[in-house]
Motif scaffolding. Structure first.
Motif, short mmCIF file in Angstrom:
data_model
loop_
_atom_site.label_atom_id
_atom_site.label_comp_id
_atom_site.label_asym_id
_atom_site.label_seq_id
_atom_site.Cartn_x
_atom_site.Cartn_y
_atom_site.Cartn_z
N THR A 291 22.44 -1.14 -9.75
CA THR A 291 21.24 -1.46 -8.99
C THR A 291 20.59 -2.69 -9.61
N THR A 292 20.31 -3.71 -8.80
CA THR A 292 19.70 -4.93 -9.32
C THR A 292 18.20 -4.74 -9.54
N VAL A 293 17.62 -5.65 -10.34
CA VAL A 293 16.18 -5.61 -10.57
C VAL A 293 15.44 -5.86 -9.26
N ASN A 294 15.93 -6.74 -8.42
CA ASN A 294 15.29 -6.96 -7.12
C ASN A 294 15.28 -5.68 -6.29
N GLU A 295 16.35 -4.92 -6.36
CA GLU A 295 16.41 -3.64 -5.64
C GLU A 295 15.46 -2.62 -6.23
N VAL A 296 15.28 -2.65 -7.54
CA VAL A 296 14.31 -1.76 -8.19
C VAL A 296 12.92 -2.04 -7.66
N VAL A 297 12.53 -3.31 -7.61
CA VAL A 297 11.20 -3.68 -7.14
C VAL A 297 11.00 -3.24 -5.69
N ALA A 298 12.00 -3.49 -4.84
CA ALA A 298 11.88 -3.10 -3.43
C ALA A 298 11.75 -1.59 -3.28
N SER A 299 12.49 -0.84 -4.08
CA SER A 299 12.42 0.62 -4.01
C SER A 299 11.06 1.13 -4.46
N LEU A 300 10.50 0.52 -5.50
CA LEU A 300 9.17 0.93 -5.96
C LEU A 300 8.10 0.60 -4.93
N PHE A 301 8.19 -0.58 -4.33
CA PHE A 301 7.22 -0.93 -3.28
C PHE A 301 7.28 0.09 -2.14
N ALA A 302 8.49 0.48 -1.75
CA ALA A 302 8.63 1.45 -0.66
C ALA A 302 8.06 2.80 -1.06
N ALA A 303 8.31 3.22 -2.28
CA ALA A 303 7.83 4.54 -2.73
C ALA A 303 6.31 4.56 -2.89
N PHE A 304 5.73 3.47 -3.41
CA PHE A 304 4.27 3.39 -3.56
C PHE A 304 3.57 3.06 -2.24
N ASP A 305 4.36 2.58 -1.27
CA ASP A 305 3.81 2.14 0.03
C ASP A 305 2.78 1.03 -0.18
N THR A 306 3.06 0.16 -1.12
CA THR A 306 2.21 -1.00 -1.37
C THR A 306 3.03 -2.03 -2.12
N GLU A 307 2.53 -3.26 -2.12
CA GLU A 307 3.22 -4.33 -2.83
C GLU A 307 2.23 -5.14 -3.65
#
Length: 378
Positions: A291-307
């Protein structure tokens, strides 16, 4: 047959859950832990939720693996030792060298010295090793060979070239790294983990112990320290998101890791501690997925429902690797276990827990300053 189990470093993220897994299966558990402030806070006996999760589960001894007296007290009656105690953090290890070597190598040496020279009841020792001992891990060449590239050059990364290179090879593709791979760690932390593993696997059989080495990949999940800036990017990025601060992504964001959920680590470690087939084996414990770092960030944004704002900075840390993903064949065949939690599901569970925790300063900015001052972060 039920055994009494000693878990060194057992008041941490992995150890507390592992202790409950043993107790639920009829074992009794002692935990030896130094309760360091970087993980547990300044007043752990009062504020550490991890420590309090052991109430009624395990006997807790506050002490260090660097103390022979503390080890002797903790070993009393133990049939199984799971040796988790270690200083962790690739970046910090590059400038707190003595502390890392003393705790990780010295503590393991003290443990084995007691087991080699004094009466005890221990039958099996499971050492928590690390994917960091592989360095860059395995790559495939254009003509199908498997090679193990050297560490990336500072000059290449300074020029924005973050890929792995090897003399004489035009193209390289990262492939899963198995347990027979070349060991060439790129950090002091990795060196100490290799030495821990080598000590246990070499000394164990000569003194009648059953050794098992587990090479953990990047472990994450509920209970992971949100205070420790060296604990991993999921915790670091989660705190930044909750604080509304921008995220700086190192390199180009395409560097990847094998993230493995805490429950899968616990189950694999329990099986390694109890199954006859595990004796003498070295086993990767990971998801087998990069899993790339970019994918980590995208997954966290989706889970938190915020960016929050993100910047791909091109900064890099000396000692970091580009990629690593585990070959989990031995995990499946020897421990008869297949990781159960995919990354998206695991991140959702992690974030659900994070949102129940107070927002605290993680010391992340301080850690970056320390590395920059020592020319380890560029």
């Amino acid at each position: 047959m039920s055994d009494h189990v000693l878990i060194t470093g057992g008041a941490g993220f992995i150890g507390t859950r592992l202790a409950r897994r043993f107790v639920d299966s009829g074992h009794s558990v002692t935990v030896l832990d130094a309760l360091i402030p970087q993980v547990h806070g300044e007043e752990p006996r009062t504020t550490s939720t991890l420590l309090h999760s052991l109430d009624g589960v395990a006997t807790v001894i506050e002490g260090s693996v660097t103390s022979s007296d503390d080890l002797r007290a903790a070993l009393d009656g133990a049939g199984i030792v799971v040796h988790l105690a270690a200083e962790t953090g690739t970046g910090q290890s590059m400038y707190e060298i003595d502390r890392y070597v003393e705790a990780n190598v010295g503590g393991t040496a003290k443990l084995l010295d007691i087991l080699a020279n004094e009466p005890h009841t221990v039958k099996r020792v499971v050492i928590a090793s690390s994917r960091s001992i592989y360095g860059e891990g395995a790559y495939g060449t254009a003509d199908g060979r498997i090679v193990y590239p050297p560490h990336r050059a500072d000059a290449d990364m300074a020029a924005g070239d973050f890929d792995v290179h090897m003399a004489g090879e035009q193209s390289l593709e990262m492939i899963p790294t198995d347990e027979h791979a070349k060991l060439h760690p790129s950090s002091v932390y990795g060196i100490t983990k290799q030495m821990q593993e080598s000590l246990v696997m070499t000394v164990g059989p000569t003194i009648g112990l059953e050794p098992v080495a587990l090479r953990y990949q990047n472990v994450y999940g509920p209970g992971q320290s949100l205070k420790n800036p060296y604990t991993g990017i999921l915790s670091i990025f989660s705190t930044l998101i909750r604080q509304g601060k921008a995220i700086n992504i190192f390199e180009d964001g395409l560097e990847s890791r094998d993230f493995v959920y805490i429950d899968d680590i616990v189950e694999a470690t329990f099986r390694a501690s109890t199954m006859p087939a595990a004796v003498g084996r070295t086993i990767n414990v990971g998801s087998g997925v990069a899993t790339t770092v970019n994918e980590v960030v995208a997954s966290l944004f989706a889970a938190f429902d915020t960016e929050v704002p993100t910047t791909i900075t091109g900064n890099y840390r000396l000692g970091d690797i580009r990629h690593n993903v585990a070959d989990t064949t031995v995990l499946r065949e020897v421990l008869e276990y297949e990781p159960q939690t995919d990354f998206r599901t695991g991140v959702a569970r992690f974030v659900e827990w994070v949102l129940t925790e107070p927002i605290e300063e993680s010391g992340y900015e301080r850690s970056l300053k320390e590395m920059t001052e020592r020319s380890l972060l560029k």
